[in-house]
Scaffold this active site. Structure first.
Site, mmCIF file in Angstrom:
data_model
loop_
_atom_site.group_PDB
_atom_site.id
_atom_site.type_symbol
_atom_site.label_atom_id
_atom_site.label_comp_id
_atom_site.label_asym_id
_atom_site.label_seq_id
_atom_site.Cartn_x
_atom_site.Cartn_y
_atom_site.Cartn_z
ATOM 1 N N GLY A 83 0.421 -0.902 0.196
ATOM 2 C CA GLY A 83 0.046 0.112 0.037
ATOM 3 C C GLY A 83 1.025 1.446 0.064
ATOM 4 O O GLY A 83 2.159 1.026 0.369
ATOM 5 N N ARG A 147 0.935 -5.831 -5.029
ATOM 6 C CA ARG A 147 0.476 -7.073 -3.645
ATOM 7 C C ARG A 147 1.870 -7.950 -3.519
ATOM 8 O O ARG A 147 1.186 -8.993 -3.238
ATOM 9 C CB ARG A 147 -0.575 -6.592 -2.874
ATOM 10 C CG ARG A 147 -1.078 -4.745 -2.871
ATOM 11 C CD ARG A 147 -2.396 -5.557 -1.824
ATOM 12 N NE ARG A 147 -3.084 -4.125 -1.000
ATOM 13 C CZ ARG A 147 -2.282 -3.291 -0.081
ATOM 14 N NH1 ARG A 147 -1.476 -4.102 0.695
ATOM 15 N NH2 ARG A 147 -2.711 -2.047 0.356
ATOM 16 N N ASP A 178 5.647 -8.137 5.211
ATOM 17 C CA ASP A 178 5.221 -8.761 4.317
ATOM 18 C C ASP A 178 6.466 -8.670 3.486
ATOM 19 O O ASP A 178 7.405 -9.696 2.661
ATOM 20 C CB ASP A 178 4.481 -8.946 4.264
ATOM 21 C CG ASP A 178 3.276 -10.346 4.919
ATOM 22 O OD1 ASP A 178 3.865 -10.133 5.698
ATOM 23 O OD2 ASP A 178 1.941 -9.943 4.544
ATOM 24 N N LYS A 204 8.349 0.623 4.548
ATOM 25 C CA LYS A 204 7.102 1.187 4.420
ATOM 26 C C LYS A 204 6.586 0.905 5.286
ATOM 27 O O LYS A 204 5.640 -0.160 4.919
ATOM 28 C CB LYS A 204 7.820 1.762 3.614
ATOM 29 C CG LYS A 204 6.274 2.385 2.649
ATOM 30 C CD LYS A 204 4.986 1.387 1.618
ATOM 31 C CE LYS A 204 5.267 0.052 2.115
ATOM 32 N NZ LYS A 204 3.446 -0.388 1.174
ATOM 33 N N THR A 205 5.263 1.953 5.818
ATOM 34 C CA THR A 205 4.193 2.331 6.358
ATOM 35 C C THR A 205 2.966 2.961 6.819
ATOM 36 O O THR A 205 3.455 2.997 8.201
ATOM 37 C CB THR A 205 3.822 0.271 6.507
ATOM 38 O OG1 THR A 205 2.609 -0.043 7.186
ATOM 39 C CG2 THR A 205 4.470 -0.050 7.976
ATOM 40 N N ASP A 207 0.663 2.311 8.797
ATOM 41 C CA ASP A 207 0.002 1.677 9.645
ATOM 42 C C ASP A 207 1.005 1.484 10.686
ATOM 43 O O ASP A 207 0.719 1.654 12.481
ATOM 44 C CB ASP A 207 -0.273 -0.126 9.580
ATOM 45 C CG ASP A 207 -1.311 0.070 8.644
ATOM 46 O OD1 ASP A 207 -1.611 0.732 8.092
ATOM 47 O OD2 ASP A 207 -1.648 -1.188 8.622
#
Lengths: 544, 544
Positions: A83, A147, A178, A204-205, A207
């Site tokens: 994402g 993804r 992941d 990266k994220t 979240d």
């Protein structure tokens, strides 16, 4: 037709990220120093067996030093995985600039539309013009993302073939837990098969759940939480001005509630639910409903028939009875039971839970499927569910005279609003530095590392640069029914400083209007406004 | 406990709004010059009969002039009416500063929680400390707001009593079309009953539908559309990066589609629906669905299975068959028909329309009621309805081989996110100037006027200041079944420059990704970023 760009985007194209002082004279004037050897998070022996050539490698630190004189041009590939997160483009521009500074004949190849671009050999050499057109911009549209993972032996072999044909000295994987796990798999595969391409990861994220062990924050978290914080603050001010609505705001972050916690710390809403706490305390939907309804009731009694409640996207899975229900539905679906007869096949306990849910949520549980055929948790309107259960509870209390207010609610979901925002100065600086570190790891031939930039609560000039072995972040988890080495997601630590700060003040925030209105991200102006880091980072670094 | 304020809020407290040059030496060094006498929009005779002492008054312009030496302290009341809009606090601070500049013994009384505060005598004198704490902030929390009107003779008399007791020289009503209409009623009532309080209005609404006849823009429109533009731009960039979703974004604005039009011009989405056009062309839901589905299909054929569609909040009422259905349901409800038997009582035409709607929308039509017992249009998920009808249409096309794509959609509703945002520099300057004009109108004893600040597309120094009679904006409309003089809402003019600009380019925007990413409002930095006005204002002033 050339795309029209906004005045702000134009102004941002000219922003020069502030580098850590160690990179001030360019990445050629940097030496590598090794720290101690590393282990994994746990399960050392299995992880060592899976990654024999990566396991145990030392942590690395880059420090200012004499210029490396004998430098060869580097050819590096880069891929965006998963994402969107603000700053992705700047990892690429930082990498590009560092490679050019290392040797003018270096080149950077972008793999298109995610990891699939590697094994399908879908790529393009990135030019100075397109790099310049994407400096400090949001989005992943420079090379796209995807993804897919590199999983099968055929895919691994195809990746090796692509890297070999392109003569890649390095491959930089920009992704979350992941994707970085996948980078380690690729790194080991390349070593095993004599492919000299160095594989490194960048964290990266939005979240915020890829951190720890040398990674202080994943990029994008700063910008995304500031966009959500802007909106939450505006809604808080609206709630307090209109004195009419309760706003239930769902925030992205399915596995971990870092986003919700950070937004709670920066905006001080009346209620913020933290999934990890709900799980730890084994709160049921009924208990959670009681908890929220009591706050609504108490505020109403104090003349405040309004408020703001933050809800993490993944909350519903953390509720034990709903979690069990979802598992049971998934199991029945996997057994091939038709949707229409699903409800009748539930165990009595789950059937009772199901029957108590609003019809719309029942439909979402039965009908929305993800690509694996499972219940699509992210599509469940948790915020609307809570409004409905709270409404029912308050009605019951009204009937017994325990509540005399009027409950009107609005719901919101913020996620897509922040994933592609123009990166904050922090994220622009941080990601540019990550790109430079990636170039250095390649130049020094260190495979299986994730880029680390540290001391992030301090000004960028003071940041440190280095790397840690991907294996040092790993442990064994069950995936698709079998034990698999993975980078563990960092969940909210209920003993950590951010949660403790929240827990310390939330009783006050419930009843008073302690709202803070952060306003939109500012790229120019007074430093206290433009250089503000996240509350999470400040608290975790002991500076909150 | 003192509220914690964010670094941005603190920085904004110190912002000094840029005044129009005419106010540079303070409002005492200003003279009033009269323009021509005015008429109403239409129905002159009825309006004159209703407002005999206001009708026909000249437009007014304030110009730099010799200092008025004999000045008495002024006591003025101020009230916020209706929904929040960024800049409301600055009308009050501008008014406060101007009154203080006029005479140091002037005072400003805030009526609390809207117009009800006048007739219920709920008020408080505003102190320098609280004024300073609200400079350039969003929200209406300084004195609150409300949706009540001053309607009955008892309320009018009570307002007169309050103003008389407080010895108010002026009463400033900050509101939209209805509130300004109400200000005219109050102004006439005061003149008729010998109450010397001057009543003036200030044009507020994020909807942008209070303009024309000397009002170039209502305040708050600039800031709110910029917040929505930021979010739409971020979502566009996400759509283009992820290449996975169609985003349907509903935007506030029930009667007029100015917000949607402005956001379309500033972000260039693939589709933007304009309520006024839908009504003018008498498009049905089926036609609209066809239109959107065709864009989805054509983009999918070009490899673009993503896009952004803007939907104005009021759209559903503009669709003739849905409009008829809503009217019929409202009529049946007024007749006392039970909700459970409503569907069976519809005329065949309406029953067919109703049957074609998704169940959730049927529920919303039957169950959600506003305070008058009518269908609550703003709660209908128009964006979800369109996703559903488009999905059905595409499924039909798939069956016949006319569509081969995958339609995945997300929906959003932006409204509360922008109503209380920190005002842009434009809105901060504009509202502060409106407050100064209000003070001048009171000082010069001109009742029944609305404050006008003009030349808004130019830098604030060049802005003009004046007022026009509220009656000049009026015409007769049917309200609650009888002809009533009202300030007409300004709908989107399909022959106006903003719509024509949109119509000129929208075919290109459909198929290409012409997205523009405006980014968040900037309060500091390069002027081209911080001083950007709306596209609507630029185009309407001929500078677009």
């Amino acid at each position: 037709m050339e795309r029209t760009i906004s005045p702000l985007e134009r102004a941002r194209l000219n922003y020069r990220p502030v580098p850590p002082r160690v990179f001030e004279s360019g990445i050629a004037a940097v030496t590598l120093s090794e720290g101690k050897g590393t282990n994994s998070r746990s399960d050392d022996e299995v992880i060592r067996a899976t990654f024999p050539d990566l396991f145990g490698a030392p942590s690395i630190r880059f420090e200012a030093g004499p210029e490396v004189v004998s430098r060869q041009p580097l050819t590096v590939g880069v891929v965006l995985s998963g994402g969107q997160a603000p700053g992705g483009h700047n990892v690429i521009t930082g990498l590009y600039d560092a490679l050019a500074g290392w040797h003018q004949d270096s080149s950077l190849v972008g793999f298109l539309a995610g990891p699939r671009g590697i094994f399908e050999a879908n790529h393009r050499e990135l030019t100075a013009t397109e790099i310049d057109a994407h400096r400090n911009t949001g989005g992943f549209d420079l090379i796209g993302s995807g993804r897919d993972k590199v999983e099968t032996s055929a895919q691994l072999a195809a990746c090796r073939e692509t890297c070999s044909r392109l003569g890649l000295d390095g491959l930089v994987v920009i992704g979350g837990d992941d994707s970085n796990t996948n980078a380690a798999v690729l790194a080991q595969y390349f070593v095993t098969h004599g492919q000299p391409t160095v594989v490194v990861g960048a964290p990266k994220t939005i979240d915020g759940d890829l951190k720890g062990g040398g990674i202080e924050a994943s990029f994008g978290f700063d910008t995304a939480t500031k966009v959500y914080g802007e909106l939450i603050g505006n809604i808080e001010r609206d709630a307090r001005s209109a004195k009419k609505y309760w706003h239930f705001i769902k925030l992205m972050g399915r596995s971990a509630s870092h986003v919700t916690l950070e937004c709670a710390l920066s905006t001080r809403p009346n209620i913020a639910l933290i999934g990890e706490e709900v799980r730890a305390r084994q709160w049921t939907l009924a208990q959670l409903t009681d908890h929220i309804a009591a706050v609504v009731r108490d505020r109403a009694a104090a003349g405040r028939s309004y408020g703001v409640c933050l809800v993490p996207e993944g909350l519903i899975e953390f509720l034990p009875e709903i979690g069990s229900l979802i598992k049971e539905i998934n199991r029945l679906l996997a057994e091939g039971i038709e949707e229409s007869s699903l409800a009748g096949r539930l165990t009595p306990a789950c059937a009772a839970v199901f029957a108590g849910l609003p019809e719309r949520i029942q439909d979402q549980l039965l009908l929305d499927r993800d690509s694996h055929g499972n219940v699509q948790v992210s599509r469940i309107d948790t915020e609307a569910l809570l409004i409905e259960t709270v409404r029912r509870r308050l009605s019951a209390w009204s009937a017994t005279g325990d509540y005399g207010g009027k409950f009107q609610a609005q719901h919101h979901f913020f996620g897509y609003e922040g994933r592609c925002a123009t990166p904050s100065n922090f994220d622009a600086n941080y990601t540019s530095a990550l790109g430079q570190v990636a170039a250095l790891l390649v130049a020094h031939g260190r495979t299986g590392y994730v880029c680390c930039v540290g001391g992030l609560a301090a000004p960028p000039g003071d940041w440190t640069a280095g790397g840690i072995p991907l294996t040092s972040l790993m442990r064994m988890e069950t995936r698709k029914g079998r034990p698999t080495p993975v980078i563990a997601k960092a969940l909210v630590d209920l003993d950590g400083a951010p949660f403790k700060q929240f827990a310390r003040y939330r009783e006050v925030w419930k009843n008073e209007d302690a709202y803070v209105y952060p306003g939109p991200i500012q790229y120019f102006g007074p430093e206290e406004v433009t250089a503000r880091t996240t509350e999470t980072l400040q608290l975790e670094s002991g500076e909150g």
